[in-house]
Motif scaffolding. Structure first.
Motif, PDB file in Angstrom:
ATOM      1  N   LEU A 133       2.847 -10.758  18.929  1.00  0.00           N
ATOM      2  CA  LEU A 133       2.980 -10.300  17.517  1.00  0.00           C
ATOM      3  C   LEU A 133       4.194  -9.648  17.388  1.00  0.00           C
ATOM      4  O   LEU A 133       4.690  -9.289  17.995  1.00  0.00           O
ATOM      5  N   ALA A 134       4.675  -9.791  16.108  1.00  0.00           N
ATOM      6  CA  ALA A 134       5.802  -9.497  15.514  1.00  0.00           C
ATOM      7  C   ALA A 134       5.606  -8.204  14.664  1.00  0.00           C
ATOM      8  O   ALA A 134       4.347  -8.193  14.065  1.00  0.00           O
ATOM      9  N   THR A 135       6.413  -7.230  14.487  1.00  0.00           N
ATOM     10  CA  THR A 135       6.109  -6.021  13.609  1.00  0.00           C
ATOM     11  C   THR A 135       6.328  -6.648  12.054  1.00  0.00           C
ATOM     12  O   THR A 135       7.070  -7.421  11.692  1.00  0.00           O
ATOM     13  N   GLU A 136       5.365  -6.258  11.380  1.00  0.00           N
ATOM     14  CA  GLU A 136       5.317  -6.804  10.094  1.00  0.00           C
ATOM     15  C   GLU A 136       6.433  -5.888   9.201  1.00  0.00           C
ATOM     16  O   GLU A 136       6.714  -4.826   9.455  1.00  0.00           O
ATOM     17  N   GLN A 137       7.001  -6.856   8.544  1.00  0.00           N
ATOM     18  CA  GLN A 137       8.338  -6.103   7.521  1.00  0.00           C
ATOM     19  C   GLN A 137       7.678  -6.012   6.419  1.00  0.00           C
ATOM     20  O   GLN A 137       6.789  -6.652   5.717  1.00  0.00           O
ATOM     21  N   PRO A 138       7.740  -4.583   5.713  1.00  0.00           N
ATOM     22  CA  PRO A 138       7.226  -4.373   4.529  1.00  0.00           C
ATOM     23  C   PRO A 138       7.690  -5.233   3.429  1.00  0.00           C
ATOM     24  O   PRO A 138       8.952  -5.718   3.300  1.00  0.00           O
ATOM     25  N   ALA A 139       6.854  -5.403   2.596  1.00  0.00           N
ATOM     26  CA  ALA A 139       6.991  -6.141   1.260  1.00  0.00           C
ATOM     27  C   ALA A 139       8.039  -5.458   0.427  1.00  0.00           C
ATOM     28  O   ALA A 139       7.886  -4.256   0.343  1.00  0.00           O
ATOM     29  N   THR A 140       8.730  -6.312  -0.223  1.00  0.00           N
ATOM     30  CA  THR A 140       9.576  -5.796  -1.412  1.00  0.00           C
ATOM     31  C   THR A 140       9.008  -6.194  -2.790  1.00  0.00           C
ATOM     32  O   THR A 140       8.296  -7.090  -2.809  1.00  0.00           O
ATOM     33  N   LEU A 141       9.403  -5.577  -3.804  1.00  0.00           N
ATOM     34  CA  LEU A 141       8.959  -5.875  -5.221  1.00  0.00           C
ATOM     35  C   LEU A 141       9.339  -7.155  -5.468  1.00  0.00           C
ATOM     36  O   LEU A 141       8.599  -8.100  -6.229  1.00  0.00           O
ATOM     37  N   GLU A 142      10.537  -7.422  -5.126  1.00  0.00           N
ATOM     38  CA  GLU A 142      11.319  -9.073  -5.256  1.00  0.00           C
ATOM     39  C   GLU A 142      10.272 -10.179  -4.956  1.00  0.00           C
ATOM     40  O   GLU A 142       9.777 -10.189  -3.697  1.00  0.00           O
ATOM     41  N   GLY A 143      10.153 -11.269  -5.694  1.00  0.00           N
ATOM     42  CA  GLY A 143       9.098 -12.213  -5.402  1.00  0.00           C
ATOM     43  C   GLY A 143       8.074 -12.567  -6.135  1.00  0.00           C
ATOM     44  O   GLY A 143       7.911 -11.713  -7.343  1.00  0.00           O
ATOM     45  N   THR A 144       7.343 -13.437  -5.863  1.00  0.00           N
ATOM     46  CA  THR A 144       6.029 -13.829  -6.667  1.00  0.00           C
ATOM     47  C   THR A 144       4.928 -13.140  -6.102  1.00  0.00           C
ATOM     48  O   THR A 144       4.529 -13.200  -4.811  1.00  0.00           O
ATOM     49  N   TRP A 145       3.961 -12.532  -6.821  1.00  0.00           N
ATOM     50  CA  TRP A 145       2.786 -11.837  -6.609  1.00  0.00           C
ATOM     51  C   TRP A 145       1.706 -12.482  -7.232  1.00  0.00           C
ATOM     52  O   TRP A 145       1.808 -12.601  -8.626  1.00  0.00           O
ATOM     53  N   THR A 146       0.352 -12.614  -6.699  1.00  0.00           N
ATOM     54  CA  THR A 146      -0.724 -13.350  -7.426  1.00  0.00           C
ATOM     55  C   THR A 146      -1.721 -12.229  -7.715  1.00  0.00           C
ATOM     56  O   THR A 146      -2.075 -11.486  -6.882  1.00  0.00           O
ATOM     57  N   VAL A 147      -2.057 -12.106  -9.058  1.00  0.00           N
ATOM     58  CA  VAL A 147      -3.136 -11.178  -9.182  1.00  0.00           C
ATOM     59  C   VAL A 147      -4.574 -11.438  -8.389  1.00  0.00           C
ATOM     60  O   VAL A 147      -4.927 -12.688  -8.861  1.00  0.00           O
ATOM     61  N   ASN A 148      -5.034 -10.575  -7.857  1.00  0.00           N
ATOM     62  CA  ASN A 148      -6.454 -10.747  -7.199  1.00  0.00           C
ATOM     63  C   ASN A 148      -7.319  -9.554  -7.564  1.00  0.00           C
ATOM     64  O   ASN A 148      -8.506  -9.700  -7.104  1.00  0.00           O
ATOM     65  N   GLY A 149      -7.143  -8.692  -8.489  1.00  0.00           N
ATOM     66  CA  GLY A 149      -7.990  -7.791  -8.862  1.00  0.00           C
ATOM     67  C   GLY A 149      -7.606  -7.125 -10.056  1.00  0.00           C
ATOM     68  O   GLY A 149      -6.408  -7.012 -10.628  1.00  0.00           O
ATOM     69  N   ILE A 150      -8.580  -6.656 -10.747  1.00  0.00           N
ATOM     70  CA  ILE A 150      -8.365  -5.880 -12.159  1.00  0.00           C
ATOM     71  C   ILE A 150      -9.003  -4.719 -12.004  1.00  0.00           C
ATOM     72  O   ILE A 150     -10.044  -4.261 -11.589  1.00  0.00           O
ATOM     73  N   VAL A 151      -8.227  -3.637 -12.181  1.00  0.00           N
ATOM     74  CA  VAL A 151      -8.496  -1.991 -12.134  1.00  0.00           C
ATOM     75  C   VAL A 151      -8.874  -1.631 -13.203  1.00  0.00           C
ATOM     76  O   VAL A 151      -8.199  -1.450 -14.390  1.00  0.00           O
ATOM     77  N   THR A 152     -10.155  -0.940 -13.386  1.00  0.00           N
ATOM     78  CA  THR A 152     -10.541  -0.203 -14.619  1.00  0.00           C
ATOM     79  C   THR A 152     -11.528   1.161 -13.945  1.00  0.00           C
ATOM     80  O   THR A 152     -12.246   0.898 -13.227  1.00  0.00           O
ATOM     81  N   ASN A 153     -11.366   2.316 -14.626  1.00  0.00           N
ATOM     82  CA  ASN A 153     -12.060   3.459 -14.156  1.00  0.00           C
ATOM     83  C   ASN A 153     -12.136   3.591 -12.766  1.00  0.00           C
ATOM     84  O   ASN A 153     -13.260   3.669 -12.195  1.00  0.00           O
ATOM     85  N   ASP A 154     -11.147   3.337 -11.839  1.00  0.00           N
ATOM     86  CA  ASP A 154     -11.145   3.615 -10.481  1.00  0.00           C
ATOM     87  C   ASP A 154     -11.967   2.523  -9.580  1.00  0.00           C
ATOM     88  O   ASP A 154     -12.284   2.614  -8.474  1.00  0.00           O
ATOM     89  N   ALA A 155     -12.604   1.549 -10.348  1.00  0.00           N
ATOM     90  CA  ALA A 155     -13.157   0.429  -9.770  1.00  0.00           C
ATOM     91  C   ALA A 155     -12.169  -0.883  -9.875  1.00  0.00           C
ATOM     92  O   ALA A 155     -11.213  -1.140 -10.818  1.00  0.00           O
ATOM     93  N   VAL A 156     -12.116  -1.955  -8.781  1.00  0.00           N
ATOM     94  CA  VAL A 156     -11.512  -2.965  -8.728  1.00  0.00           C
ATOM     95  C   VAL A 156     -12.556  -4.129  -8.926  1.00  0.00           C
ATOM     96  O   VAL A 156     -13.647  -4.374  -8.082  1.00  0.00           O
TER      97      VAL A 156
END
Length: 253
Positions: A136-159
């Motif tokens: 196993l390799a150390t996980e490299q922290p993600a950066t803002l740069e790049g493509t992100w996929t929406v997988n949740g919608i947040v409303t009133n502290d619920a996802v």
């Protein structure tokens, strides 16, 4: 040197020699996440379910959190004498979409529960059981740069989950943001600015045709940037975008 000082120095040297390396090595894992780069079983590569990997997370309070693509396992962990020992490995009971994922969970659970050996090979963690070995390799922290996929919608502290069949992405590239919902928001480049943890971006005009299930995601995007800015936070591979009231989006890479 007095006898009292000599005895104190001797005791300190003995404690350091006996306990130092083991404690030091174990401490090296705390607060880190490791992801598998290779898995072998009985000397041959073990095929992982597509899109999955082994993840081992060592918390600062000496717990191990492990996943193999579906359920999460966790337990207090000891790392003495080159052995990884879990006292009570608890596992969630999610319904995995494929039986192979359940089998993979059981395989990892048995491996970790059998007190495997561990060592650091450079920056890699190597966990070795009777028939299996994981590098196993150390996980490299993600950066803002790049493509992100929406997988949740947040409303009133619920996802809530994104509606089935809807794929929406938000990309950050060279000072531009590209929002693609597959309907009214079509991935056109628009500028954004960073101000600390704030993303300053004014949504441009779009068509307003009905998109069925995708409408929920588009409305959530508009709400996230309703005041032309959103707060962002990255936790491992999860990006949270929220407006001033806390509503927003969860995205993954």
């Amino acid at each position: 040197m007095s006898n009292r000082i000599a005895v104190a120095v001797l005791l300190l040297a003995t404690v350091t020699a006996c306990g130092g390396p083991s404690a030091g090595q174990g401490a090296d894992l705390r607060g880190k996440v490791y992801v598998s780069s290779s898995v072998t079983e009985q000397g041959k590569p073990r095929t992982m379910v597509e899109g999955t990997r082994v993840e081992l997370r060592f918390t600062d309070d000496d717990r191990l959190i492990a996943t193999a693509g579906c359920n999460q396992m966790q337990s207090p962990v000891k790392l003495d004498d080159g052995k990884l020992s879990v006292a009570d490995l608890a596992m969630t009971a999610m319904g995995c979409p494929k039986p192979e994922l359940h089998q993979q969970d059981e395989w990892l659970s048995k491996l970790l529960g059998a007190t495997p050996s561990w060592k650091l090979d450079g920056t890699n963690l190597v966990v070795t059981g009777s028939n299996s070995e994981i590098v196993l390799a150390t996980e490299q922290p993600a950066t803002l740069e790049g493509t992100w996929t929406v997988n949740g919608i947040v409303t009133n502290d619920a996802v809530s989950s994104v509606p089935a069949g809807v794929k929406a992405t938000i990309s950050f590239k060279d000072g531009n943001i590209l929002i693609d919902t597959g309907c009214n928001m079509n991935g056109a480049e628009q500028p954004f600015e960073l101000d600390g943890q704030k993303i300053k971006h004014k949504l441009g005009p779009t068509t307003l045709k009905s998109c069925g299930p995708a409408d929920e995601v588009e409305n959530a995007v508009r709400a996230t940037f309703e005041n032309s800015e959103a707060t962002y936070e990255i936790d491992r591979t999860t990006l949270s975008l929220t407006n001033a009231s806390g509503a927003g989006l969860k995205l993954g890479k």
